[in-house]
Design an enzyme around this catalytic site. Structure first.
Site, PDB file in Angstrom:
ATOM      1  N   ASP A  11      59.564  39.415   1.792  1.00 48.60           N
ATOM      2  CA  ASP A  11      59.216  38.439   0.744  1.00 48.60           C
ATOM      3  C   ASP A  11      58.127  39.007  -0.169  1.00 48.60           C
ATOM      4  O   ASP A  11      57.005  38.524  -0.189  1.00 48.60           O
ATOM      5  CB  ASP A  11      58.760  37.102   1.375  1.00 48.60           C
ATOM      6  CG  ASP A  11      57.514  37.227   2.232  1.00 48.60           C
ATOM      7  OD1 ASP A  11      57.191  38.350   2.692  1.00 48.60           O
ATOM      8  OD2 ASP A  11      56.829  36.204   2.440  1.00 48.60           O
ATOM      9  N   ASP A  16      54.205  43.516   1.488  1.00 50.59           N
ATOM     10  CA  ASP A  16      55.643  43.844   1.589  1.00 50.59           C
ATOM     11  C   ASP A  16      55.972  45.048   0.712  1.00 50.59           C
ATOM     12  O   ASP A  16      56.808  45.879   1.076  1.00 50.59           O
ATOM     13  CB  ASP A  16      56.497  42.665   1.106  1.00 50.59           C
ATOM     14  CG  ASP A  16      56.290  41.405   1.929  1.00 50.59           C
ATOM     15  OD1 ASP A  16      57.074  41.130   2.825  1.00 50.59           O
ATOM     16  OD2 ASP A  16      55.304  40.701   1.654  1.00 50.59           O
ATOM     17  N   ASN A  40      56.155  34.284   0.533  1.00 54.75           N
ATOM     18  CA  ASN A  40      54.967  34.466  -0.311  1.00 54.75           C
ATOM     19  C   ASN A  40      55.145  33.797  -1.668  1.00 54.75           C
ATOM     20  O   ASN A  40      54.190  33.320  -2.267  1.00 54.75           O
ATOM     21  CB  ASN A  40      54.683  35.956  -0.513  1.00 54.75           C
ATOM     22  CG  ASN A  40      54.039  36.571   0.708  1.00 54.75           C
ATOM     23  OD1 ASN A  40      53.284  35.904   1.409  1.00 54.75           O
ATOM     24  ND2 ASN A  40      54.353  37.826   0.983  1.00 54.75           N
ATOM     25  N   THR A 124      59.553  41.042   7.435  1.00 57.45           N
ATOM     26  CA  THR A 124      58.135  40.869   7.079  1.00 57.45           C
ATOM     27  C   THR A 124      57.881  39.605   6.252  1.00 57.45           C
ATOM     28  O   THR A 124      56.882  39.514   5.550  1.00 57.45           O
ATOM     29  CB  THR A 124      57.610  42.113   6.318  1.00 57.45           C
ATOM     30  OG1 THR A 124      58.358  42.245   5.098  1.00 57.45           O
ATOM     31  CG2 THR A 124      57.726  43.365   7.143  1.00 57.45           C
ATOM     32  N   PHE A 165      50.986  32.990   8.795  1.00 57.72           N
ATOM     33  CA  PHE A 165      51.811  32.483   7.690  1.00 57.72           C
ATOM     34  C   PHE A 165      53.329  32.581   7.936  1.00 57.72           C
ATOM     35  O   PHE A 165      54.057  31.586   7.786  1.00 57.72           O
ATOM     36  CB  PHE A 165      51.433  33.204   6.385  1.00 57.72           C
ATOM     37  CG  PHE A 165      52.267  32.774   5.215  1.00 57.72           C
ATOM     38  CD1 PHE A 165      52.040  31.567   4.578  1.00 57.72           C
ATOM     39  CD2 PHE A 165      53.308  33.576   4.754  1.00 57.72           C
ATOM     40  CE1 PHE A 165      52.830  31.153   3.512  1.00 57.72           C
ATOM     41  CE2 PHE A 165      54.091  33.173   3.684  1.00 57.72           C
ATOM     42  CZ  PHE A 165      53.852  31.961   3.057  1.00 57.72           C
ATOM     43  N   ASN A 166      53.840  33.771   8.257  1.00 58.18           N
ATOM     44  CA  ASN A 166      55.307  33.946   8.329  1.00 58.18           C
ATOM     45  C   ASN A 166      55.940  33.010   9.366  1.00 58.18           C
ATOM     46  O   ASN A 166      57.047  32.506   9.166  1.00 58.18           O
ATOM     47  CB  ASN A 166      55.679  35.395   8.676  1.00 58.18           C
ATOM     48  CG  ASN A 166      55.417  36.333   7.523  1.00 58.18           C
ATOM     49  OD1 ASN A 166      55.353  35.908   6.373  1.00 58.18           O
ATOM     50  ND2 ASN A 166      55.248  37.612   7.827  1.00 58.18           N
ATOM     51  N   HIS A 244      49.230  44.069   6.697  1.00 53.25           N
ATOM     52  CA  HIS A 244      50.001  43.431   7.775  1.00 53.25           C
ATOM     53  C   HIS A 244      51.431  43.983   7.873  1.00 53.25           C
ATOM     54  O   HIS A 244      51.855  44.472   8.917  1.00 53.25           O
ATOM     55  CB  HIS A 244      50.091  41.923   7.531  1.00 53.25           C
ATOM     56  CG  HIS A 244      48.780  41.248   7.336  1.00 53.25           C
ATOM     57  ND1 HIS A 244      47.906  41.028   8.369  1.00 53.25           N
ATOM     58  CD2 HIS A 244      48.186  40.742   6.225  1.00 53.25           C
ATOM     59  CE1 HIS A 244      46.835  40.407   7.911  1.00 53.25           C
ATOM     60  NE2 HIS A 244      46.971  40.227   6.618  1.00 53.25           N
ATOM     61  N   ASP A 245      52.174  43.864   6.766  1.00 52.71           N
ATOM     62  CA  ASP A 245      53.609  44.159   6.831  1.00 52.71           C
ATOM     63  C   ASP A 245      53.910  45.628   7.107  1.00 52.71           C
ATOM     64  O   ASP A 245      54.959  45.970   7.664  1.00 52.71           O
ATOM     65  CB  ASP A 245      54.293  43.749   5.521  1.00 52.71           C
ATOM     66  CG  ASP A 245      54.365  42.232   5.385  1.00 52.71           C
ATOM     67  OD1 ASP A 245      54.192  41.539   6.400  1.00 52.71           O
ATOM     68  OD2 ASP A 245      54.584  41.759   4.259  1.00 52.71           O
TER      69      ASP A 245
END
Ligand code: BDR
Ligand code: CA
Length: 313
Positions: A11, A16, A40, A124, A165-166, A244-245
Site C-alpha cells: 500500500d 512500501d 496507507n 506490507t 496499523f496494518n 518497517h516494510d
C-alpha cells in the site's frame, strides 16, 4: 542463482516504496506481480503510487488493483503519516505502466496456478487481498512457500496503544492469514523499530548523488518527521527513521539478518481497547502449537547496507 518467485502486496506508502525498490532490484527476488492493498491511502491512490514508482525506476511488472476496503470494516488510512498523496511531499511523473485489467485476486490466482515452484508473498499493507485469496481459493495454498508480513507487534502498537496499523485496518483478514496453514513470518514493530536509518545512514543515501536517492531521501525526511514512537520502543530517544516494510522483503532476501522464533499467535478481532492487536504467546503459556514465525532482532548495520545497495543495482 535460484531466484525466488515473488508476489508483492503493498500500500505505497513511503516505507512500501523503499521495500519495492529493494525487492525489484535485488537479484534474489523475481517479482512476478504487484497487487495493491488499501491502507496507507485509498485504493485509487496506492495503485497510482505503485504505477508511478515502478515506472519511475524502469521496472516492468504487472500491477493489479486490490479490494477497496477491509473484509468487515470501513477503511482507515494513515494520511497523517504518509501525507495526502501517500508518498510524502514527492511528485512522481505520470506512469508509463498501465494498471492491469485483472483484479488483484484474479492476478494472484493466475500467477499461483501457473507456477511450478512455490511463490513467496511479501505483504506490507493490510492483509485484505491475501486473506480474500486464501478464503476464496484455498486450493492454491500449496503453491505458496511463505507469506512475509509486515504487521503486528508483541508489545505495543502504533495506531492504538495495542495495535499496529496494518493489522488494525483488517484484523479479520490477518487472523485468517495467520491460521491459514501457510507459513507466515511476522515482522512486527518489535523488530521494525530496530530496523532504522540514523542521520549518518541518511547522509550515505543522499551521498549516492542520484535523482532517485535525492527523492527517497526527501520522502524519508517527511516520514521521519511524521513517525511516532514510545519510550517502550527501541530507538525512541534517537533521531531515526524506521523502515518497517523493508523488513518483510529483507527477510526473504537474507533471513540471516534477523532473529526470530516460532510462536502461537491470535489476532484480536473484538476487544474494547485492543482491536487489531496481535496476541503472541511469547512465553509459551497457552500450550498451543506455534502457527507463525515472529521476528524480534535484526543486524541493523547489514540491513542498512542491504537497503543502500539497491541504489547501486
Ligand atoms: C505499517 O503501517 C504503514 O503505515 C506502513 O507502510 C507499514 O506498512 C507500519 O505500522
Ligand atoms: Ca505499508
Amino acid at each position: 542463482m535460484n531466484r525466488i518467485p515473488t508476489i508483492i502486496d503493498c500500500d505505497p506508502g513511503i516505507d512500501d516504496v523503499m521495500m519495492l525498490l529493494l525487492a525489484l532490484r535485488h537479484e534474489k527476488t523475481d517479482v512476478k506481480l504487484i497487487t495493491t492493498s488499501a491502507g496507507n491511502q485509498t485504493q485509487d491512490k496506492v495503485v497510482s503510487n505503485a504505477l508511478r514508482f515502478v515506472s519511475y525506476i524502469n521496472e516492468k511488472v504487472e500491477i493489479a488493483r486490490g479490494l477497496e476496503k477491509p473484509f468487515l470494516r470501513d477503511l482507515v488510512i494513515a494520511d497523517h503519516i504518509h501525507g495526502e498523496s501517500g508518498i510524502g511531499g514527492v511528485e512522481l511523473p505520470e506512469p508509463s505502466l498501465e494498471e492491469s485489467d485483472r483484479t488483484a485476486i484474479e492476478a494472484m490466482l493466475a500467477t499461483l496456478k501457473e507456477t511450478t515452484e512455490p511463490v513467496t508473498i511479501i505483504a506490507t499493507g493490510p492483509l485484505t487481498n491475501v486473506g480474500a485469496l486464501l478464503l476464496a481459493h484455498p486450493e492454491v495454498k500449496p503453491k505458496i512457500k511463505q507469506i512475509s508480513v509486515m504487521g503486528g507487534a508483541v508489545k505495543g502498537g502504533n495506531v492504538t496503544p495495542q495495535a499496529e496499523f496494518n493489522i488494525y485496518v483488517d484484523p479479520e483478514a490477518a487472523e485468517l492469514v495467520f491460521n491459514s496453514g501457510v507459513p507466515v513470518v511476522m515482522s512486527g514493530l518489535d523488530v521494525t523499530h530496530k530496523a532504522y536509518l540514523d542521520d549518518q545512514d541518511l547522509a550515505r543515501l543522499k551521498g549516492k548523488g542520484t535523482e532517485l536517492a535525492e527523492m527517497l531521501h526527501h520522502m524519508l525526511q517527511f516520514y521521519k518527521d511524521a513517525q511516532g514512537a514510545s519510550p517502550f520502543h527501541e530507538s525512541y530517544y534517537e533521531e531515526v527513521v524506521r523502515l518497517h516494510d523493508l523488513c518483510a522483503a529483507a527477510y526473504v532476501i537474507d533471513p540471516s539478518l534477523f532473529q526470530g522464533d516460532d510462536f502461537y499467535a491470535k489476532v484480536e478481532c473484538e476487544g474494547r481497547h485492543t482491536s487489531g492487536a496481535t496476541v503472541v504467546d511469547h512465553m509459551r503459556q497457552t500450550g498451543m502449537d506455534p502457527n507463525i514465525h515472529v521476528l524480534y532482532g535484526v543486524d541493523r548495520e547489514r540491513f542498512v547496507d542491504l537497503f543502500l545497495s539497491s541504489f547501486d543495482r
